[in-house]
Structure formats: structure tokens, C-alpha cells
Design a protein around this motif. Sequence first.
Motif, PDB file in Angstrom:
ATOM      1  N   HIS A 124      11.885  16.606   6.247  1.00  0.00           N
ATOM      2  CA  HIS A 124      11.226  17.900   6.021  1.00  0.00           C
ATOM      3  C   HIS A 124      11.164  18.696   7.324  1.00  0.00           C
ATOM      4  O   HIS A 124      11.489  19.885   7.350  1.00  0.00           O
ATOM      5  N   TYR A 125      10.754  18.044   8.400  1.00  0.00           N
ATOM      6  CA  TYR A 125      10.666  18.746   9.681  1.00  0.00           C
ATOM      7  C   TYR A 125      12.033  19.220  10.148  1.00  0.00           C
ATOM      8  O   TYR A 125      12.165  20.320  10.696  1.00  0.00           O
ATOM      9  N   ALA A 126      13.064  18.401   9.945  1.00  0.00           N
ATOM     10  CA  ALA A 126      14.410  18.795  10.360  1.00  0.00           C
ATOM     11  C   ALA A 126      14.878  20.030   9.588  1.00  0.00           C
ATOM     12  O   ALA A 126      15.533  20.911  10.156  1.00  0.00           O
ATOM     13  N   ARG A 127      14.554  20.097   8.298  1.00  0.00           N
ATOM     14  CA  ARG A 127      14.973  21.223   7.458  1.00  0.00           C
ATOM     15  C   ARG A 127      14.122  22.465   7.671  1.00  0.00           C
ATOM     16  O   ARG A 127      14.634  23.572   7.812  1.00  0.00           O
ATOM     17  N   ARG A 128      12.815  22.305   7.641  1.00  0.00           N
ATOM     18  CA  ARG A 128      11.907  23.451   7.612  1.00  0.00           C
ATOM     19  C   ARG A 128      11.358  23.873   8.968  1.00  0.00           C
ATOM     20  O   ARG A 128      10.951  25.014   9.149  1.00  0.00           O
ATOM     21  N   HIS A 129      11.284  22.940   9.918  1.00  0.00           N
ATOM     22  CA  HIS A 129      10.703  23.239  11.235  1.00  0.00           C
ATOM     23  C   HIS A 129      11.586  22.659  12.341  1.00  0.00           C
ATOM     24  O   HIS A 129      11.154  21.793  13.097  1.00  0.00           O
ATOM     25  N   PRO A 130      12.839  23.110  12.424  1.00  0.00           N
ATOM     26  CA  PRO A 130      13.744  22.554  13.442  1.00  0.00           C
ATOM     27  C   PRO A 130      13.199  22.761  14.854  1.00  0.00           C
ATOM     28  O   PRO A 130      12.633  23.807  15.166  1.00  0.00           O
ATOM     29  N   GLY A 131      13.344  21.741  15.655  1.00  0.00           N
ATOM     30  CA  GLY A 131      12.879  21.809  17.037  1.00  0.00           C
ATOM     31  C   GLY A 131      11.419  21.435  17.221  1.00  0.00           C
ATOM     32  O   GLY A 131      10.955  21.296  18.350  1.00  0.00           O
ATOM     33  N   VAL A 132      10.686  21.268  16.125  1.00  0.00           N
ATOM     34  CA  VAL A 132       9.271  20.895  16.208  1.00  0.00           C
ATOM     35  C   VAL A 132       9.176  19.395  15.922  1.00  0.00           C
ATOM     36  O   VAL A 132       9.689  18.930  14.907  1.00  0.00           O
ATOM     37  N   PRO A 133       8.543  18.637  16.810  1.00  0.00           N
ATOM     38  CA  PRO A 133       8.411  17.208  16.531  1.00  0.00           C
ATOM     39  C   PRO A 133       7.510  16.975  15.311  1.00  0.00           C
ATOM     40  O   PRO A 133       6.519  17.686  15.127  1.00  0.00           O
ATOM     41  N   PRO A 134       7.872  15.998  14.451  1.00  0.00           N
ATOM     42  CA  PRO A 134       7.055  15.723  13.263  1.00  0.00           C
ATOM     43  C   PRO A 134       5.609  15.413  13.623  1.00  0.00           C
ATOM     44  O   PRO A 134       5.328  14.682  14.569  1.00  0.00           O
ATOM     45  N   MET A 194       0.850  -1.168   0.000  1.00  0.00           N
ATOM     46  CA  MET A 194       0.000   0.000   0.000  1.00  0.00           C
ATOM     47  C   MET A 194       0.898   1.234   0.000  1.00  0.00           C
ATOM     48  O   MET A 194       1.988   1.225   0.541  1.00  0.00           O
ATOM     49  N   ALA A 195       0.447   2.281  -0.612  1.00  0.00           N
ATOM     50  CA  ALA A 195       1.196   3.529  -0.674  1.00  0.00           C
ATOM     51  C   ALA A 195       0.647   4.511   0.358  1.00  0.00           C
ATOM     52  O   ALA A 195      -0.544   4.505   0.674  1.00  0.00           O
ATOM     53  N   TYR A 196       1.552   5.338   0.872  1.00  0.00           N
ATOM     54  CA  TYR A 196       1.188   6.309   1.901  1.00  0.00           C
ATOM     55  C   TYR A 196       1.720   7.677   1.512  1.00  0.00           C
ATOM     56  O   TYR A 196       2.724   7.806   0.824  1.00  0.00           O
ATOM     57  N   ARG A 197       1.026   8.720   2.004  1.00  0.00           N
ATOM     58  CA  ARG A 197       1.452  10.101   1.815  1.00  0.00           C
ATOM     59  C   ARG A 197       1.323  10.803   3.149  1.00  0.00           C
ATOM     60  O   ARG A 197       0.279  10.749   3.795  1.00  0.00           O
ATOM     61  N   TYR A 198       2.398  11.451   3.568  1.00  0.00           N
ATOM     62  CA  TYR A 198       2.416  12.182   4.838  1.00  0.00           C
ATOM     63  C   TYR A 198       2.228  13.668   4.564  1.00  0.00           C
ATOM     64  O   TYR A 198       2.847  14.223   3.659  1.00  0.00           O
ATOM     65  N   TRP A 199       1.379  14.298   5.361  1.00  0.00           N
ATOM     66  CA  TRP A 199       1.117  15.734   5.271  1.00  0.00           C
ATOM     67  C   TRP A 199       1.733  16.413   6.487  1.00  0.00           C
ATOM     68  O   TRP A 199       1.576  15.957   7.618  1.00  0.00           O
ATOM     69  N   CYS A 200       2.418  17.532   6.254  1.00  0.00           N
ATOM     70  CA  CYS A 200       3.018  18.308   7.336  1.00  0.00           C
ATOM     71  C   CYS A 200       1.917  18.996   8.143  1.00  0.00           C
ATOM     72  O   CYS A 200       0.947  19.506   7.583  1.00  0.00           O
ATOM     73  N   GLY A 201       2.086  19.017   9.464  1.00  0.00           N
ATOM     74  CA  GLY A 201       1.123  19.689  10.321  1.00  0.00           C
ATOM     75  C   GLY A 201       1.389  21.170  10.474  1.00  0.00           C
ATOM     76  O   GLY A 201       0.592  21.895  11.073  1.00  0.00           O
ATOM     77  N   GLU A 202       2.510  21.644   9.916  1.00  0.00           N
ATOM     78  CA  GLU A 202       2.893  23.044  10.085  1.00  0.00           C
ATOM     79  C   GLU A 202       2.721  23.862   8.798  1.00  0.00           C
ATOM     80  O   GLU A 202       2.573  25.063   8.854  1.00  0.00           O
ATOM     81  N   CYS A 203       2.809  23.212   7.642  1.00  0.00           N
ATOM     82  CA  CYS A 203       2.706  23.926   6.365  1.00  0.00           C
ATOM     83  C   CYS A 203       1.996  23.010   5.361  1.00  0.00           C
ATOM     84  O   CYS A 203       1.455  21.973   5.736  1.00  0.00           O
ATOM     85  N   GLY A 204       2.013  23.343   4.114  1.00  0.00           N
ATOM     86  CA  GLY A 204       1.294  22.576   3.110  1.00  0.00           C
ATOM     87  C   GLY A 204       2.078  21.443   2.480  1.00  0.00           C
ATOM     88  O   GLY A 204       1.623  20.842   1.515  1.00  0.00           O
TER      89      GLY A 204
END
Length: 75
Positions: A29-39, A1-11
Motif C-alpha cells: 500500500h505504501y509503495a503504491r499510494r505513498h511512494p518515498g514514505v516509509p511504512p 492470532m490475526a492482525y490488521r495494519y492501519w496506514c499512518g497517512e490515510c484511512g
Amino acid sequence: MAYRYWCGECGYRTPWLAESRAEELQIEHYARRHPGVPPGGTVEADRRNPQGSSGCAAVLGVLVLLLVLAASCRR
């Protein structure tokens, strides 16, 4: 099955991938764009193709069966 993850902070969303790979991309993505915020965010499962790669296995099984039948018909 295929999955797609959506960021909770941006689009941002991952492409349709295996669950582990999509999760890795979400973490990167979270490490690059939202450092310090848990995924976080949401996970979407592609229900249109629930078999995933098992369809390939069925095709290969049929091909092997045809090869065995063809080999047994030769004399």
C-alpha cells in the motif's frame, strides 16, 4: 492470532490476516499510494481469537482419537 495494519497517512487498513501477510499488504500500500514514505501507522491484534488456527488442531486431534477408539472396538 490475526492482525490488521492501519496506514499512518490515510484511512487504509488491511483485512484481519496473519501478521506477515498483513505487513506485506501494508508495505505494498505504501509503495503504491505513498511512494518515498516509509511504512508507518498502527498494528491492531484481534484479541477475540487469541488461539488463531490451533482450534482446528484440537478438533482434528479429537477426530483422530475417536477414529482410534472406533477402530479398536471393531472385532
